[in-house]
Scaffold this motif. Structure first.
Motif, PDB file in Angstrom:
ATOM      1  N   ASN A 434       0.842  -1.201   0.000  1.00  0.00           N
ATOM      2  CA  ASN A 434       0.000   0.000   0.000  1.00  0.00           C
ATOM      3  C   ASN A 434       0.867   1.237   0.000  1.00  0.00           C
ATOM      4  N   VAL A 435       0.347   2.283  -0.572  1.00  0.00           N
ATOM      5  CA  VAL A 435       0.991   3.581  -0.503  1.00  0.00           C
ATOM      6  C   VAL A 435      -0.104   4.611  -0.237  1.00  0.00           C
ATOM      7  N   GLY A 436       0.206   5.579   0.621  1.00  0.00           N
ATOM      8  CA  GLY A 436      -0.813   6.581   0.940  1.00  0.00           C
ATOM      9  C   GLY A 436      -0.174   7.889   1.353  1.00  0.00           C
ATOM     10  N   ALA A 437      -0.866   8.975   1.087  1.00  0.00           N
ATOM     11  CA  ALA A 437      -0.357  10.299   1.457  1.00  0.00           C
ATOM     12  C   ALA A 437      -1.457  11.064   2.181  1.00  0.00           C
ATOM     13  N   ALA A 438      -1.042  11.885   3.170  1.00  0.00           N
ATOM     14  CA  ALA A 438      -2.022  12.625   3.975  1.00  0.00           C
ATOM     15  C   ALA A 438      -1.653  14.107   4.047  1.00  0.00           C
ATOM     16  N   TRP A 439      -2.694  14.889   4.057  1.00  0.00           N
ATOM     17  CA  TRP A 439      -2.560  16.339   4.236  1.00  0.00           C
ATOM     18  C   TRP A 439      -3.568  16.775   5.302  1.00  0.00           C
ATOM     19  N   VAL A 440      -3.226  17.804   6.071  1.00  0.00           N
ATOM     20  CA  VAL A 440      -4.247  18.374   6.952  1.00  0.00           C
ATOM     21  C   VAL A 440      -5.141  19.272   6.105  1.00  0.00           C
ATOM     22  N   ALA A 458       4.281  26.234   6.375  1.00  0.00           N
ATOM     23  CA  ALA A 458       3.216  26.581   5.433  1.00  0.00           C
ATOM     24  C   ALA A 458       2.572  25.331   4.856  1.00  0.00           C
ATOM     25  N   SER A 459       3.362  24.281   4.721  1.00  0.00           N
ATOM     26  CA  SER A 459       2.869  23.078   4.044  1.00  0.00           C
ATOM     27  C   SER A 459       1.858  22.308   4.902  1.00  0.00           C
ATOM     28  N   ASN A 460       0.839  21.794   4.257  1.00  0.00           N
ATOM     29  CA  ASN A 460      -0.132  20.929   4.934  1.00  0.00           C
ATOM     30  C   ASN A 460       0.145  19.445   4.688  1.00  0.00           C
ATOM     31  N   TYR A 461       1.221  19.171   3.967  1.00  0.00           N
ATOM     32  CA  TYR A 461       1.534  17.792   3.583  1.00  0.00           C
ATOM     33  C   TYR A 461       2.177  17.065   4.769  1.00  0.00           C
ATOM     34  N   MET A 462       1.466  16.072   5.293  1.00  0.00           N
ATOM     35  CA  MET A 462       1.940  15.380   6.503  1.00  0.00           C
ATOM     36  C   MET A 462       2.955  14.289   6.179  1.00  0.00           C
ATOM     37  N   GLY A 463       2.744  13.598   5.071  1.00  0.00           N
ATOM     38  CA  GLY A 463       3.706  12.554   4.745  1.00  0.00           C
ATOM     39  C   GLY A 463       3.119  11.473   3.864  1.00  0.00           C
ATOM     40  N   THR A 464       4.008  10.573   3.443  1.00  0.00           N
ATOM     41  CA  THR A 464       3.610   9.459   2.585  1.00  0.00           C
ATOM     42  C   THR A 464       4.103   8.154   3.214  1.00  0.00           C
ATOM     43  N   GLU A 465       3.202   7.196   3.280  1.00  0.00           N
ATOM     44  CA  GLU A 465       3.582   5.874   3.814  1.00  0.00           C
ATOM     45  C   GLU A 465       3.660   4.854   2.696  1.00  0.00           C
ATOM     46  N   TYR A 493       6.047  18.931   8.835  1.00  0.00           N
ATOM     47  CA  TYR A 493       6.912  18.674   9.996  1.00  0.00           C
ATOM     48  C   TYR A 493       8.293  19.321   9.849  1.00  0.00           C
ATOM     49  N   ASN A 494       8.506  20.106   8.802  1.00  0.00           N
ATOM     50  CA  ASN A 494       9.847  20.662   8.547  1.00  0.00           C
ATOM     51  C   ASN A 494      10.426  21.364   9.772  1.00  0.00           C
ATOM     52  N   GLY A 495      11.644  20.995  10.123  1.00  0.00           N
ATOM     53  CA  GLY A 495      12.383  21.685  11.167  1.00  0.00           C
ATOM     54  C   GLY A 495      11.740  21.693  12.527  1.00  0.00           C
ATOM     55  N   SER A 496      10.845  20.775  12.789  1.00  0.00           N
ATOM     56  CA  SER A 496      10.059  20.854  14.026  1.00  0.00           C
ATOM     57  C   SER A 496      10.591  19.955  15.137  1.00  0.00           C
ATOM     58  N   SER A 497      11.750  19.341  14.927  1.00  0.00           N
ATOM     59  CA  SER A 497      12.291  18.498  15.989  1.00  0.00           C
ATOM     60  C   SER A 497      12.791  19.364  17.128  1.00  0.00           C
TER      61      SER A 497
END
Lengths: 522, 502
Positions: A434-440, A458-465, A493-497
């Motif tokens: 499976n492959v999936g991508a999520a955005w808020v 700025a990005s709403n793109y959460m990630g791709t599994e 999630y950019n730079g959020s660590s």
């Protein structure tokens, strides 16, 4: 009366009773599932919830327990879950259904040092020596860890088409679980009339008097109502309409939206209506729904005082849509699905627009780590809460609630697109991918902060599994499988660590999991 | 003295009932039919006289009336082209079949010697039966050709009277009484592959019979004569599973083999045909469950039922007619509770009223009236199959972590005489969806107006019985057995038993 005579009378009475009671063809039916899984993962450690929730104060994402740097340590643990279902069937129209569960993790706790997890303990103290749910895998075991999952009567009202289920039972909404998919105590009626099925139900999620309110029983409840109608119009078309009531008269404490925390509400009432359809067109199986959620949250306030006075009621208007397709191709099935739930901005107004997927909320505390909404058709393992891929105490997902938030005030909403292919390589060996991508859907206080800019991304793109599962059916009832999933985190999630700095911002580590399972179903 | 006389009489009665082997068996030739010949009546009389005179010998003697006879013989003379065949059936005066025999020849010149040979065969068989001798060890008794007759000396069928009326001769069960399995009839050799399903095709000109067996993904075509000869096999894709196997003869004499196939949780059934020694795909991707059977003992027809979006078996069962690649449905039959295409049939009572019989999910036989009201339910369980299919169980997967298991069931067959045949498997390990049966049997019932009465049943097989067929034309039961279950690297094995219904 002498003892002999008493015994004789008792024996005669017993014999008479035995003669006069009509014989019943009592059936005992057992089913069960047992799975042992070995985990290798950087974020999964046996708990639940979204491991990538940013701090309410900094907006930065820390490390899970056990890791102190951005290079996360790998957890490895064995998790065991066994469920036994017993049905006592007095007749076709009367049965008692029960379900039990035994969970543990190898080496967890046992004997006299178990915790009373799951039981309300004042102050959250650990009561040593108490019974311990989800425990008992430590040396010498001997732990009282049997949990009762279901106990309900299932019977048909004579001379009617109405079937009744009364007791603690599983309920899943017909919106593919994105509102409610849980075990809950209540009464459900099912009436089948020709091709139509009508369900009505009342369930009581909580009664706050059990948490010491000094109020009578049944006055401060979470009440859930259900009305569903479904018609099998043809062999290739089902459609339906649903209504769900979520009336929480207890109120909720400790809600938040980003830096605004400690928000309470005295009552919450949600009305969810939806239309569902399931059709087969040629070789393609299609399904989907459209749903609206409306309601209100009474007397919202926080520590600073009543918010948005003089009107202290917040109103909710939210939407959800879904479409999915499946088609048989070659040696397997190709699947594609999409889910949208509307999101909530920063709550500076009394208008909420974030879809609320339900969650546990014992003692008026909304849980962000013990959900009761699911979305399984995605096939994801880490990206969203897919109960079909889980079924263990480990219950971790980045989009843990279908509203994509941690409480009803900060639901960000979701765009989730997934594709998958389930293949049978040989009659006994299968491989699914499976492959999936999520955005808020909307930005609110839950969005992480980029340490480099000090602002939310700025990005709403959460990630791709990307995930894969390969399994081998050793017997019809025994399967050995290997699951692996990897999520590439997106710009959200950019730079959020929390381990980064303003000059050297770091991203949170990409989540991964490798699970080896042995599954026995009967 | 009176007691002594009674005892003496009791001892003498069995002696008078059981014919002594040294005495000639009295035979009466009741009727000889003649087909495909001129001067039919004359031929019938001639054949009757010829057979009667040749049945007179050391072992048998022809008598002049049925009243005097121990055995009644009837027969048929038929000519097709140049070939003729004389078939004979011997019964007791009570109507119990004793033996069958036939001879064939290529010209009229061979007819009279052939009748002599037929008489010899009958005499030999009858002498063996009445002497109580068992067939020679190692000689399989074949139902086809009929010359190798089935012996009723030791029956595979347990009749109801035996169970009800007879008291055990002793408190101890002797091995002879306890013996199970194929004591008579025909038993195939070990067949590679644990077949789940069985279907019977046509009887060919050489007397052999077409048999089709299906495993999960494999269809095998056999010709059964003295042994089972594998003619052709086809294998389906890995994502496909065969759920049912049935045959239906078309108007042009060709045979359709219907495979109900599940693929990716949807029905994708196929129709195959035999072309020479090959299996040829005729139609595919049919969205129906198929089953061919004799509804209420009527002519064999093809039936179909659809799968719904949520319902495993949607709505009604309909008669199905294949027209090229299309399936036309007609005459829908409303199902009672628990009824679906695989676990139901109908029968008529003495008044001609039709009732429906189903196997419910717990394995009980349930009889419904025409108004679909339950009339009767068995106390014992029947049916039972290890064959299943699975569908997504989205409502419960959170808790069960599993798909939904839907088990198939045994056929319910109804003969033209209104007898109801049901398969039954018993197991040592039938727990939830984990099924492993160890023995099976076929039961025959008749409707006595208020309930089903057991007429007979076969002896238990020593193995799981996945499927059976009652071949009413030959009056035979064909029973499929799993002698070895498939393993991780093996296909398992089956065997086929054919038993003459007495």
């Amino acid at each position: 009366m002498s003892l002999k005579r008493t015994v004789a009378i008792a024996a005669a009475a017993g014999a008479l009773a035995a003669i006069s009671v009509p014989a019943m063809a009592f059936e005992n039916e057992f089913h069960g599932t047992s799975r042992l899984r070995y985990f290798l993962s950087n974020y999964e450690n046996g708990g639940g919830g979204n491991p990538l929730v940013p701090s309410a104060t900094t907006g930065l994402i820390g490390a899970p327990t056990g890791s102190t740097t951005d290079d996360l340590k790998m957890n490895n643990y064995f998790e065991s879950r066994t469920r036994i279902f017993y049905t006592a069937k007095a007749s076709d129209d009367l049965k008692l259904v029960t379900g039990f569960e035994i969970d543990s993790v190898f080496g967890d706790r046992a004997q006299g040092l178990t915790t009373s997890g799951g039981t309300f303990v004042a102050g959250g103290a650990v009561a040593t020596g108490a019974t311990g749910r989800n425990e008992g895998g430590a040396l010498e075991s001997d732990t009282v860890n049997l949990e009762t999952k279901w106990v309900y009567l299932d019977f048909k009202i004579p001379s009617t088409p109405i079937q009744v289920k009364a007791g603690i039972q599983p309920i899943k909404d017909q919106l593919k679980g994105i509102f409610l998919d849980a075990d809950v105590a209540g009464i459900l009626t099912i009436a089948k009339v020709g091709p139509a099925t009508f369900n009505t139900g009342y369930f009581r999620g909580y009664d706050q008097s059990f948490f010491g309110t000094a109020r009578p029983r049944g006055m401060d409840n979470l009440d859930i109502g259900l009305v569903e109608a479904k018609i099998a119009a043809t062999k290739d078309l089902n459609f339906g309409a649903v209504y769900y009531l979520y009336a929480d008269g207890r109120g909720l404490n400790g809600l938040s939206n980003g830096p605004v925390t400690g928000i309470n509400t005295s009552a919450m009432m949600l009305h969810t209506v939806g239309l569902t359809a399931d059709a087969k067109i040629g070789p393609v199986a299609l399904s989907g729904f459209a749903a609206y959620q409306g309601g209100l949250l009474r007397n919202i306030n926080n520590a600073a005082g009543t918010r948005n006075a003089p009107d202290t009621t917040a109103y909710l208007n939210a939407l959800a849509f879904n479409a999915a397709a499946k088609v048989a191709i070659g040696p397997g099935t190709l699947k594609a699905a999409g889910l949208y739930t509307s999101g909530n901005g920063n709550t500076d107004r009394n208008h909420l627009t974030g879809w609320v997927g339900t969650s546990q909320s014992q003692n008026q505390a909304w849980s962000s780590t013990a959900g009761t909404s699911t979305y399984n058709e995605s096939g994801m393992m880490l990206l969203n809460r897919n109960a079909a891929a889980g079924t263990g105490t480990t219950d971790v997902a980045i989009v843990y609630n279908t509203g994509n938030g941690t409480n009803p005030l900060n639901m960000q909403g979701l765009w989730l697109a997934t594709m998958g292919f389930d293949a049978k390589i040989t009659p006994k060996f299968y491989a699914n991918t499976n492959v999936g991508a999520a955005w808020v859907a909307r930005t609110n206080g839950l969005k992480p902060v980029d340490r480099a800019t000090g602002r939310q991304n700025a990005s709403n793109y959460m990630g791709t599994e990307v995930n894969v599962e390969a399994g081998y059916k050793m017997y019809d009832n025994l399967t050995a499988s290997l699951q692996a999933a990897y999520v590439i985190l997106g710009g959200y999630y950019n730079g959020s660590s929390t381990f980064g700095t303003a000059t050297a911002a770091k991203d949170p580590e990409n989540p991964y999991t490798i699970r080896t399972s042995l599954i026995f179903n009967f | 003295m009176k007691k002594l006389l009674i005892l003496l009489a009791a001892l003498l009665i069995p002696l008078s009932v059981v014919p002594a082997s040294a005495v000639q068996i009295r035979v009466f030739v009741t009727d000889m039919n003649a087909l495909g010949v001129q001067n039919r009546d004359e031929m019938k009389a001639t054949l009757q006289m010829l057979l009667a005179s040749r049945l007179t010998g050391d072992k048998t003697i022809a008598v002049s009336s049925a009243g005097e006879a121990d055995v009644l013989v009837s027969g048929t003379y038929v000519t097709i082209g140049k070939i003729f065949s004389v078939d004979a059936l011997a019964k007791t005066a009570a109507g119990k079949t004793l033996t069958r025999a036939f001879v064939q020849g290529e010209s009229q010149d061979e007819l009279i010697p052939a009748v002599g040979k037929l008489a010899d065969k009958l005499s030999a068989d009858l002498a063996r039966i009445y002497s109580g001798a068992l067939p020679e060890a190692g000689t399989a008794v074949m139902p086809i050709p009929a010359a190798k007759t089935l012996t009723p000396v030791k029956s595979d069928f347990i009749k109801n009277e035996q169970q009800v009326n007879k008291t055990p001769a002793a408190e101890f069960i002797k091995p002879h009484d306890f013996e199970q399995g194929a004591a008579g009839g025909w038993l195939s050799k070990r067949l590679t592959g644990a077949a789940n399903l069985l279907a019977v095709g046509k009887t060919l000109l050489d007397g052999s019979r077409e048999i089709f067996l299906a495993e999960n993904r494999r269809l095998s075509y056999y010709r059964q004569s003295a042994d089972m000869k594998l003619v052709a096999e086809i294998e389906l894709g890995n994502s496909e599973k065969i759920l049912s196997l049935d045959t239906m003869e078309n108007g042009d004499g060709s045979l359709d083999i219907y495979l109900t196939i599940l693929r990716s949780e949807e029905l994708s059934s196929q129709v195959w045909q035999v072309k020479g020694d090959k299996l040829v795909l005729a139609v595919q991707n049919l969205p129906y469950f198929f089953r061919s059977f004799s509804l209420a003992g009527g002519p064999k027809k093809l039936y179909a039922q659809a799968m719904g979006r949520e319902e495993d078996f949607f709505s009604t069962v309909s008669e199905a007619v294949r027209n090229g690649s299309a399936i036309n449905l007609k005459n829908p039959i409303k199902m009672p509770r628990f009824g679906n295409i695989y676990g139901f049939n109908q029968f008529r009572d003495r008044d001609g009223t039709t009732h429906t019989i189903v196997i419910n999910p717990d394995g009980y036989l349930v009889v419904y009236s025409q108004e679909m009201k339950e009339m009767w339910r068995s106390n014992d369980k029947f049916g039972g199959s290890e064959l299943y299919f699975q569908k997504d169980d989205d409502a419960n997967v959170r808790v069960t972590g599993d798909k939904r298991w839907v088990f198939m069931n045994q056929r319910i067959q109804v003969s033209s005489k209104g007898e109801i045949l049901v398969g039954k498997n018993d197991g040592f390990w039938v727990l939830g969806n984990a099924r492993s049966y160890k023995k099976g049997a076929v039961y025959c019932f008749t409707w006595d107006g208020s309930s089903l009465s057991e007429k007979w049943r076969t002896r238990d097989t020593q193995n799981y019985m996945p499927d059976y067929q009652y071949d009413e034309a030959h009056n035979e039961l064909i029973i499929l057995q799993t002698v070895q279950r498939p393993g991780i690297t093996t296909r398992g094995a089956s065997s086929l038993a054919i038993k003459k219904v007495e």
